[in-house]
Write an enzyme that holds these catalytic residues in place. Structure first.
Site: not given
Ligand code: 1PR
Length: 595
Positions: A292, A450
């Site tokens: 991320d 999500d």
């Molecule tokens: O909506 O097309 O602009 O895409 C935004 C992208 O950014 C989406 O894929 C969304 O999942 C991601 N995103 C947005 N905000 C966050 C955040 O964390 N605040 N991250 C985010 C999502 C989730 C996972 C993470 C896993 C594994 N991250 O990809 O890496 O949950 O984590 P873990 O193993 O530590 O539990 P758009």
């Protein structure tokens, strides 16, 4: 315009026209979508990593260290370019049919759709030049579509006529047999004859990503050098003399793939050591490292990681957590054996990604040294900038592909598209998802979901798919549905993960990245109920994400659901569990992985 005549191996004489004023073979998307401010640096200029020096010396010492590349601009050929350069060769791009005929060695990394590729090859006089070059038994390597085009025809949007050099018809995988289509991932080869370039594979996995394949038959058996099993036995590679073509992607198959390319580039040379024999027998479950990425308060692009999507430290300064530098971490995960690396530009929903040059540079640098698939997501949508300039989501995706992405992932915009589709029952063809999958193929489009768990007492009170949960909710609720969110979990939408998954499959998504806000960063394991729900509902591959805290969580998700891959972030970034130990554990648990 000038006309040139080439000698032919056959009795026919070819008269080929060249178009000297043209630099791009395909009308889409390289030229038309080029963004000048992004092109100020030539590709590769910023290369800071060591390349394979011994090969540079050999290639230049032999005086012909040039590979001719037939790139028609339909996808990410940057990976092939990077792999060729990594192996010490320079690249000459085909501009005219004469360039094909003058090539010492030609690589044809076919990407995109069969019909579009044939159309360009025919219109530009390339088809005849290619046939002639191959009939003369000159060094040729076709990759993916570059193999399929050698056959008589394809059913992809067809029938469409191919180059007709190999008997057979290219058809679609049959998903009714319970196999996910596209066929994405690391699979095993059955090598049927001594194939030169495959001699170093040693029963190890190679990376495939495709929905169409050619089948072995009596008519083409003399060409086949390897097959692969995926529901059916299909042709994984062909070879005749100096002509090779592979359905998989050597440029994305890690060290094994580089070794295949090396053998093609250095024929008759004992350059590679005999590999350790692997045990590959079928499609492996993938282990994916996710980064991320966002800009922190100091303006640096960092890898961050949240707890239930909250990426800020709970301190007075409330800083964005900084877990490292994206390019370095990606390179490390490649070395550690990650089967794929994903970058999520997590503030892409509010910042326009094409204004975010560092993110594009991260992709460029990473793809120079990381030879497994790269996915990038965040901010893929239509956008109008402050000067009133409109950018389509296709332009955004194209720039990501050009910068080194193999797949793009769409989050928020796919939710809106699915809602609209479910409301009207009509496909407009205009959503980012539909447009990008039409141009780049659905295997290049991931939808990132999500969802957040919503507990209910009575499943009949909600219109979304509800499931009994293994752990009751805070008020003893025995059921839950999974509400989709947008803008990084900030806004809940009136659509469930199940409904979304079905809709986006219909709209052309090739894969699902299934996060879970409740589990994100918790280290308590994947949400098995959710992963099972979605992976049973669709026939495209599903990547389980969020919650991994131990190697056992990976075997649990693979044993209890139909997930094709499992992704983790925090445990890898914090070095609590290594990718290697996850793979060793899976292997011991009898789950096939790429080692
Ligand atoms: O909506 O097309 O602009 O895409 C935004 C992208 O950014 C989406 O894929 C969304 O999942 C991601 N995103 C947005 N905000 C966050 C955040 O964390 N605040 N991250 C985010 C999502 C989730 C996972 C993470 C896993 C594994 N991250 O990809 O890496 O949950 O984590 P873990 O193993 O530590 O539990 P758009």
């Amino acid at each position: 315009m000038e006309a040139a005549t080439f000698p032919s191996a056959t009795s026919r004489m070819l008269t080929l026209k060249s178009r000297s004023n043209s630099s791009s073979l395909f009308p889409i998307p390289s030229a038309s979508y080029s963004l000048h401010f992004l092109r100020s640096k030539p590709a590769g200029e910023a290369l800071k990593f060591e390349t394979s020096r011994s090969f540079s010396v050999r290639a230049s010492a032999s005086g012909d260290g040039v590979v001719t590349l037939l790139d028609y601009g339909a996808g990410n050929v940057r990976s092939v370019r990077n792999a060729i350069r990594y192996l010490g060769f320079n690249i000459k791009d085909v501009q005219t049919p004469e360039d094909i005929m003058n090539a010492r060695r030609l690589i044809f990394p076919g990407v995109g759709a069969f019909a579009a590729a044939m159309d360009v090859l025919n219109r530009r006089g390339m088809a005849e030049a290619l046939c002639s070059y191959i009939e003369q038994d000159r060094p040729f390597l076709g990759i993916c579509l570059g193999l399929q085009l050698l056959f008589e025809s394809s059913e992809e949007n067809g029938p469409v006529k191919g180059l007709g050099l190999i008997p057979g018809i290219v058809g679609r995988f049959d998903s009714s047999k319970g196999y996910n289509v596209p066929h994405i991932g690391w699979n095993a080869l059955q090598i049927t004859e001594d194939s030169d370039i495959l001699d170093d594979i040693g029963n190890r996995h190679v990376y495939f990503v495709h929905s169409y394949r050619a089948m072995p038959s009596d008519d083409n058996k003399d060409w086949i050098s390897s097959t692969c099993n995926y529901g059916d036995k299909f042709i994984a590679s062909v070879k005749r003399g100096n002509v090779h073509a592979v359905q998989f992607h050597p440029e994305k198959s890690g060290a094994v793939g580089l070794s295949i390319l090396r053998r093609f580039l250095y024929p008759n040379n004992e350059l590679t050591k005999k590999p350790v024999q692997g045990k590959a027998s079928k499609l492996a479950k993938r282990v994916i490292a996710c980064l991320d990425v966002r800009t922190n308060d100091k303006g640096d692009l960092v890898v961050t990681k949240g707890d239930q999507y909250d990426v800020r430290e709970h301190t007075e300064d409330n800083e964005v957590r900084n877990l490292g530098k994206p390019v370095e971490l990606a390179g490390q995960y490649y070395k550690d054996g990650a089967d794929e690396v994903s970058f999520l530009n997590i503030t892409g929903f509010r910042d326009f990604p094409l204004g975010d040059l560092p993110m594009l540079q991260v992709l460029r640098y990473t793809s120079e040294n990381v030879f497994v698939p790269l996915t990038v997501g965040g901010g893929i949508r239509d956008f109008t900038d402050g000067n009133g300039r409109y950018y389509s989501s296709l332009e955004v995706a194209s720039e990501y592909f050009r910068s080194g992405a193999d797949k793009i992932s769409i989050g928020s915009d796919a939710v809106y598209a699915a809602e609209e589709f479910l409301k009207t029952g009509e496909k407009t063809g205009k959503s980012s998802l539909e447009q990008i999958s039409r141009v780049y193929g659905n295997q290049a489009v991931v939808v990132s979901i999500d969802p957040r768990r919503v507990y209910v007492k009575d499943p009949d009170t909600v219109k979304f798919k509800t499931i009994p949960v293994r752990y009751p909710g805070p008020n003893g609720e025995k059921y839950a549905w999974y509400q989709c969110t947008v803008n990084g979990g900030r806004e809940g939408r009136p659509i469930g993960a199940y409904e979304l998954a079905k809709a986006i499959e219909e709209l052309g998504a090739g894969e699902i990245l299934l996060n879970c806000i409740d589990c994100d960063g918790q280290g308590k394991g994947f949400d098995i109920d959710l992963v099972k729900l979605i992976s049973d509902a669709v026939s495209i591959p599903v990547i389980a994400s969020s919650g991994a805290g131990a190697a056992e969580h990976f075997s649990e998700v693979f044993n209890q659901t139909n997930a094709s891959a499992a992704l983790a972030a925090g445990i890898f970034h914090r070095k609590e569990v290594s990718i290697q130990s996850v793979k060793e554990h899976l292997s011991e648990a009898g789950i096939e992985v790429r080692i």
